[in-house]
Write a protein that holds these residues in place. Structure first.
Motif, PDB file in Angstrom:
ATOM      1  N   ALA A 278       0.743  -1.393   0.241  1.00 49.66           N
ATOM      2  CA  ALA A 278       0.239  -0.100  -0.140  1.00 49.66           C
ATOM      3  C   ALA A 278       0.724   1.529  -0.023  1.00 49.66           C
ATOM      4  O   ALA A 278       1.508   1.249   0.969  1.00 49.66           O
ATOM      5  CB  ALA A 278      -1.022   0.200   1.582  1.00 49.66           C
ATOM      6  N   VAL A 279       0.255   2.411  -0.144  1.00 46.33           N
ATOM      7  CA  VAL A 279       0.868   3.561  -0.671  1.00 46.33           C
ATOM      8  C   VAL A 279       0.058   4.780   0.149  1.00 46.33           C
ATOM      9  O   VAL A 279       0.328   4.480   1.246  1.00 46.33           O
ATOM     10  CB  VAL A 279       1.011   4.448  -1.987  1.00 46.33           C
ATOM     11  N   LEU A 280      -1.297   3.806   0.292  1.00 44.35           N
ATOM     12  CA  LEU A 280      -1.809   4.182   1.445  1.00 44.35           C
ATOM     13  C   LEU A 280      -3.466   3.724   1.200  1.00 44.35           C
ATOM     14  O   LEU A 280      -3.453   2.576   0.677  1.00 44.35           O
ATOM     15  CB  LEU A 280      -2.486   5.809   2.016  1.00 44.35           C
ATOM     16  N   SER A 281      -3.773   3.105   2.502  1.00 46.48           N
ATOM     17  CA  SER A 281      -5.204   2.739   2.774  1.00 46.48           C
ATOM     18  C   SER A 281      -5.754   3.067   3.465  1.00 46.48           C
ATOM     19  O   SER A 281      -5.596   4.211   4.571  1.00 46.48           O
ATOM     20  CB  SER A 281      -4.875   1.100   3.014  1.00 46.48           C
ATOM     21  N   ILE A 282      -7.605   3.239   3.312  1.00 45.00           N
ATOM     22  CA  ILE A 282      -8.728   4.009   3.899  1.00 45.00           C
ATOM     23  C   ILE A 282      -9.406   3.160   4.132  1.00 45.00           C
ATOM     24  O   ILE A 282     -10.172   2.239   3.777  1.00 45.00           O
ATOM     25  CB  ILE A 282      -9.008   5.214   3.009  1.00 45.00           C
TER      26      ILE A 282
ATOM     27  N   GLY B  43      -3.879   3.204   6.661  1.00 44.32           N
ATOM     28  CA  GLY B  43      -3.255   2.633   6.720  1.00 44.32           C
ATOM     29  C   GLY B  43      -1.562   2.881   5.920  1.00 44.32           C
ATOM     30  O   GLY B  43      -2.068   4.001   4.980  1.00 44.32           O
ATOM     31  N   ALA B  44      -0.426   2.782   5.841  1.00 43.43           N
ATOM     32  CA  ALA B  44       0.807   3.109   5.613  1.00 43.43           C
ATOM     33  C   ALA B  44       0.826   5.186   5.538  1.00 43.43           C
ATOM     34  O   ALA B  44       1.473   5.287   4.731  1.00 43.43           O
ATOM     35  CB  ALA B  44       0.344   2.954   4.044  1.00 43.43           C
ATOM     36  N   MET B  45       0.386   5.246   6.486  1.00 41.51           N
ATOM     37  CA  MET B  45      -0.149   6.928   6.587  1.00 41.51           C
ATOM     38  C   MET B  45       0.569   7.620   8.221  1.00 41.51           C
ATOM     39  O   MET B  45       0.567   7.940   8.383  1.00 41.51           O
ATOM     40  CB  MET B  45      -1.761   7.395   6.685  1.00 41.51           C
ATOM     41  N   GLY B  46       1.256   6.622   8.385  1.00 37.67           N
ATOM     42  CA  GLY B  46       2.328   6.952   9.704  1.00 37.67           C
ATOM     43  C   GLY B  46       3.270   5.327  10.276  1.00 37.67           C
ATOM     44  O   GLY B  46       3.223   4.103   9.819  1.00 37.67           O
ATOM     45  N   GLY B  47       3.716   5.407  11.387  1.00 35.17           N
ATOM     46  CA  GLY B  47       4.020   4.791  11.365  1.00 35.17           C
ATOM     47  C   GLY B  47       3.640   3.199  11.633  1.00 35.17           C
ATOM     48  O   GLY B  47       4.259   1.638  11.934  1.00 35.17           O
ATOM     49  N   ARG B  48       2.270   3.498  12.112  1.00 35.43           N
ATOM     50  CA  ARG B  48       0.859   2.743  12.466  1.00 35.43           C
ATOM     51  C   ARG B  48      -0.195   2.945  11.995  1.00 35.43           C
ATOM     52  O   ARG B  48      -0.013   4.029  11.487  1.00 35.43           O
ATOM     53  CB  ARG B  48       1.554   1.635  13.896  1.00 35.43           C
ATOM     54  N   PRO B  49      -1.566   1.860  11.626  1.00 33.83           N
ATOM     55  CA  PRO B  49      -2.824   2.573  11.144  1.00 33.83           C
ATOM     56  C   PRO B  49      -2.928   3.904  12.329  1.00 33.83           C
ATOM     57  O   PRO B  49      -2.583   3.632  13.689  1.00 33.83           O
ATOM     58  CB  PRO B  49      -4.128   1.165  11.217  1.00 33.83           C
TER      59      PRO B  49
END
Ligand SMILES: Cc1cc2nc3c(=O)[nH]c(=O)nc-3n(C[C@H](O)[C@H](O)[C@H](O)COP(=O)(O)OP(=O)(O)OC[C@H]3O[C@@H](n4cnc5c(N)ncnc54)[C@H](O)[C@@H]3O)c2cc1C
Length: 270
Positions: A180-184, A203-209
């Motif tokens: 993922a580049v990101l997940s929402i 998801g994938a927008m920081g160290g953790r969800p």
């Protein structure tokens, strides 16, 4: 370094073995643990496994579904009780990964992994440690990298009352198996056509969800149309600290988050 494998029948015994050794690592489905073994990770010399049947069960409990931490993504896809999570499980790795990758392992997977954990965060799941009481998943993720590790027995997931209220998208550069580049993930209950009590997680927008609290706030009382979601899109990355990694820069993640959030909120994912 040789690695020994210790297999226990009960999750409690496995927990004791893990607590007794600083160089033991718990093994769920092993997609990440075995990668570490193959890479010569020196941090552990013992793998602890448990064959406890509770780890592999999926069962209903009132309005929630209790999913054993050892349940695989393939099991989720095949389960009637967890059907609302199938779209999430279907995009985790390829078929071989999904056959062994577990729900419990996903809770610990470092970003950009952790798509399933992001979905559980949006769904307000609780995490049940072996011999412990259920913990809200947000608190669990906050403490995840600080506390001495406990074995997770299961997760308790409230089933969305309206299946259309739960939405998930994983954005990747390589289809269909890319990371993922990101997940929402978004739970969007409505009352009289207006959002009431939304939960949105990245998801994938920081160290953790992480939860997108500003987005949730901006959605409250609004309709899910272009005009109603406009404040939420403006707040898409407020309070969020995306990482830069080999897949995408922080800048890129900030740019594309509102685009994919918009499609998700308007249900234009296909
Ligand atoms: C090729 C490939 C593609 C992948 N694609 C994705 C993807 O698209 N999305 C995604 O989210 N992830 C992906 N992953 C990462 C990983 O496969 C998943 O996150 C998976 O769910 C991890 O579960 P596991 O059972 O294999 O974990 P393991 O490797 O067994 O364990 C991972 C970590 O979690 C700990 N752990 C496992 N279970 C428990 C438990 N019950 N209690 C306490 N600690 C536990 C282990 O000690 C270890 O530290 C991918 C991995 C690979 C190799």
């Amino acid at each position: 370094m040789p690695v020994s494998v210790r297999t226990f029948q009960g999750a409690e015994e496995a927990e004791r073995a893990l607590a007794a050794s600083r160089t033991a690592r718990y093994f769920g489905g092993g997609t990440l643990v075995m990668r570490a073994v193959n890479a010569g990770d020196q941090a552990f010399d013992t793998i602890v496994r448990a064959t406890d049947p509770r780890l592999r069960q999926i069962q209903m409990q009132g309005d929630s579904v209790v999913i054993g931490a050892g349940v695989t993504m393939a099991q989720i896809i095949a389960s009637r009780d967890a059907v609302f999570l199938a779209p999430v499980a279907k995009v985790i790795g390829g078929p071989a990964i999904r056959t062994v990758a577990t729900v419990g392992g996903n809770l610990f997977a470092a970003s950009p992994y952790g798509d399933f954990a992001a979905a559980l965060l949006a769904l307000d799941a609780k995490v049940v440690p072996v011999g412990g009481t259920p913990v809200p998943i947000g608190d669990f993720l906050d403490a995840r990298d600080r506390e001495p590790r406990r074995i997770v027995l299961s997760v308790i997931v409230p089933r969305p009352r309206d299946s259309r209220a739960f939405r998930f998208v994983k954005v990747s550069r390589v289809k269909p198996k890319g990371v993922a580049v990101l997940s929402i993930a978004a739970l969007l209950p409505t009352n009289g056509g207006r959002v009431s009590g939304a939960r949105v997680a990245y998801g994938a927008m920081g160290g953790r969800p992480v939860r997108a609290l500003a987005v949730e706030q901006a959605l409250e009382g609004h309709t899910l149309d272009e005009q109603g979601i406009a404040p939420a899109l403006s707040a898409a990355t407020e309070g969020i600290n995306p990482q830069t990694d080999a897949l995408a820069s922080e800048w890129y993640r900030r740019q594309v988050a509102p685009v994919h959030l918009k499609r998700l909120l308007l249900d234009q994912r296909r």
